[in-house]
Write a protein that holds these residues in place. Structure first.
Motif, PDB file in Angstrom:
ATOM      1  N   ASP A   1       0.912 -60.010  78.343  1.00 18.09           N
ATOM      2  CA  ASP A   1       1.458 -58.663  78.516  1.00 18.09           C
ATOM      3  C   ASP A   1       2.310 -58.628  79.780  1.00 18.09           C
ATOM      4  N   VAL A   2       3.602 -58.376  79.606  1.00 21.27           N
ATOM      5  CA  VAL A   2       4.542 -58.386  80.721  1.00 21.27           C
ATOM      6  C   VAL A   2       4.963 -56.962  81.069  1.00 21.27           C
TER       7      VAL A   2
ATOM      8  N   SER B   1       8.186 -57.268  76.362  1.00 20.46           N
ATOM      9  CA  SER B   1       7.592 -56.525  77.474  1.00 20.46           C
ATOM     10  C   SER B   1       6.602 -55.492  76.966  1.00 20.46           C
ATOM     11  N   HIS B   2       5.472 -55.431  77.616  1.00 20.12           N
ATOM     12  CA  HIS B   2       4.450 -54.432  77.285  1.00 20.12           C
ATOM     13  C   HIS B   2       4.807 -53.083  77.902  1.00 20.12           C
ATOM     14  N   ASP B   3       5.487 -53.106  79.042  1.00 20.44           N
ATOM     15  CA  ASP B   3       5.806 -51.881  79.776  1.00 20.44           C
ATOM     16  C   ASP B   3       7.210 -51.997  80.360  1.00 20.44           C
TER      17      ASP B   3
ATOM     18  N   ASN C   1       1.363 -47.483  86.666  1.00 19.25           N
ATOM     19  CA  ASN C   1       1.041 -48.400  85.571  1.00 19.25           C
ATOM     20  C   ASN C   1       1.375 -49.847  85.895  1.00 19.25           C
ATOM     21  N   ASN C   2       2.237 -50.051  86.872  1.00 19.81           N
ATOM     22  CA  ASN C   2       2.694 -51.398  87.170  1.00 19.81           C
ATOM     23  C   ASN C   2       1.994 -52.018  88.377  1.00 19.81           C
TER      24      ASN C   2
ATOM     25  N   LEU D   1       3.181 -58.644  86.233  1.00 22.06           N
ATOM     26  CA  LEU D   1       4.366 -57.946  86.712  1.00 22.06           C
ATOM     27  C   LEU D   1       5.439 -58.993  86.995  1.00 22.06           C
ATOM     28  N   ILE D   2       6.605 -58.841  86.378  1.00 21.12           N
ATOM     29  CA  ILE D   2       7.714 -59.770  86.613  1.00 21.12           C
ATOM     30  C   ILE D   2       8.879 -58.989  87.187  1.00 21.12           C
TER      31      ILE D   2
END
Length: 309
Positions: free
Chosen positions: A44-45, A67-69, A114-115, A7-8
């Motif tokens: 995966d970001v 970004s994955h999400d 999801n995050n 998570l960024i």
């Protein structure tokens, strides 16, 4: 991609950069942007941030690529956060030309289910926002935070609270001195570890980075860059690269080497352009160079941890 998701959270901006050789307007920037591109090359970001209705389509393509999400990338009516800076000829000084917060003014990040990720990189934003994200994530295993002199000056109490939650703290040598009121790096490392983080990384520019982990001190060098074009975001690229290596289970020394390699690429172009076009082969080449040129880790008994002042 294998490894744990990251998570960024940080700023997303449109930057105007002036150097002695060129000027670029409204280029993609912000701490979350540099960190996402850097980390997203190998991990995966999950990006958390806010943009305005003026945000360019090219910028969205970048985020979609790295970004994955993007379920927590909010778009609001108004202008995207923008910043302008001018660098001196020797790169030692940076003058802020303007800061326009736009939709970032009242931004309050809200995470979706999801995050809830195990690895969190809290890039440079106000400690209140960093803390808000921490409190919403119930699955955190490793928290990495970055900060800057502004928050040390204006939000010291809240910053100390965020630091108490983190596992890895990143800051440069000037910020370390500002925060701890100590001039010696080992004293700075001891003070900062006493606040909670298991590992403290003090970035020392061309002198490399110093890792404080327990009573061990490790110095890792930097990749030599012959032509600096734009140093904006180098620290954020470093943090993203470090987080990606942590997500893959690498040691902290290996993580610093990954971050250093990506930071060296970042400063070779304006904004994210050099970082974006860098191949995996070039990243690996720089990592190999750093691996073989950095001093070997040394064990050192740090001074007894003084109070932080």
């Amino acid at each position: 991609m294998s490894g744990k998701p990251i998570l960024i959270v940080g700023s997303i901006s449109l930057d105007t950069i002036e150097t002695i050789s060129d000027r670029r307007e409204s280029i993609l920037g912000g701490s979350a942007t540099y960190a996402t591109v850097s980390a997203g090359k190998s991990a995966d970001v999950h990006l958390v941030g806010v943009i305005g209705t003026d945000f360019p389509a090219e910028g969205m393509k970048i985020f979609e690529e790295y970004s994955h999400d993007l379920s927590n990338l909010d778009q609001k009516d108004g202008q995207t956060f923008s910043w302008g800076g001018r660098y001196s000829e020797d790169w030692d000084e940076r003058e802020t030309l303007f800061t326009e917060l736009g939709v970032f003014t009242d931004y309050k990040p809200k995470l979706t289910v999801n995050n809830n990720t195990p690895i969190i990189f809290l890039a440079n934003i106000h400690p209140e926002l960093q803390l808000s994200v921490l409190q919403q994530n119930s699955k955190r295993e490793c928290v990495i935070i970055d900060t800057m002199n502004l928050w040390i000056d204006t939000a010291r109490k809240k910053l100390k609270e965020v630091i108490s939650y983190c596992d890895v703290l990143l800051l440069n040598e000037f910020e370390a001195e500002q925060f701890t009121h100590r001039k010696n790096h080992d004293d700075q490392g001891a003070v900062l570890q006493s606040l909670g983080p298991q590992q403290v990384i003090i970035k020392c520019g061309t002198k490399g980075a110093r890792l404080y982990s327990g009573h061990s001190v490790d110095t890792i060098g930097v990749f030599p860059v012959q032509n600096v074009v734009d140093p904006t975001g180098a620290g954020d690229a470093f943090g993203g690269g470090l987080a990606a290596a942590v997500a893959h289970g690498e040691s902290m020394t290996e993580a610093i080497i990954n971050g250093s390699a990506l930071a060296s690429l970042s400063i070779e172009g304006f904004g994210i352009e050099s970082l974006h076009r860098a191949s995996n082969e070039e990243i690996d080449r720089r990592k190999d160079c750093l691996l073989y040129t950095s001093p070997s880790p040394r064990d050192a008994t740090l001074s007894s941890m003084p109070s932080s002042g």
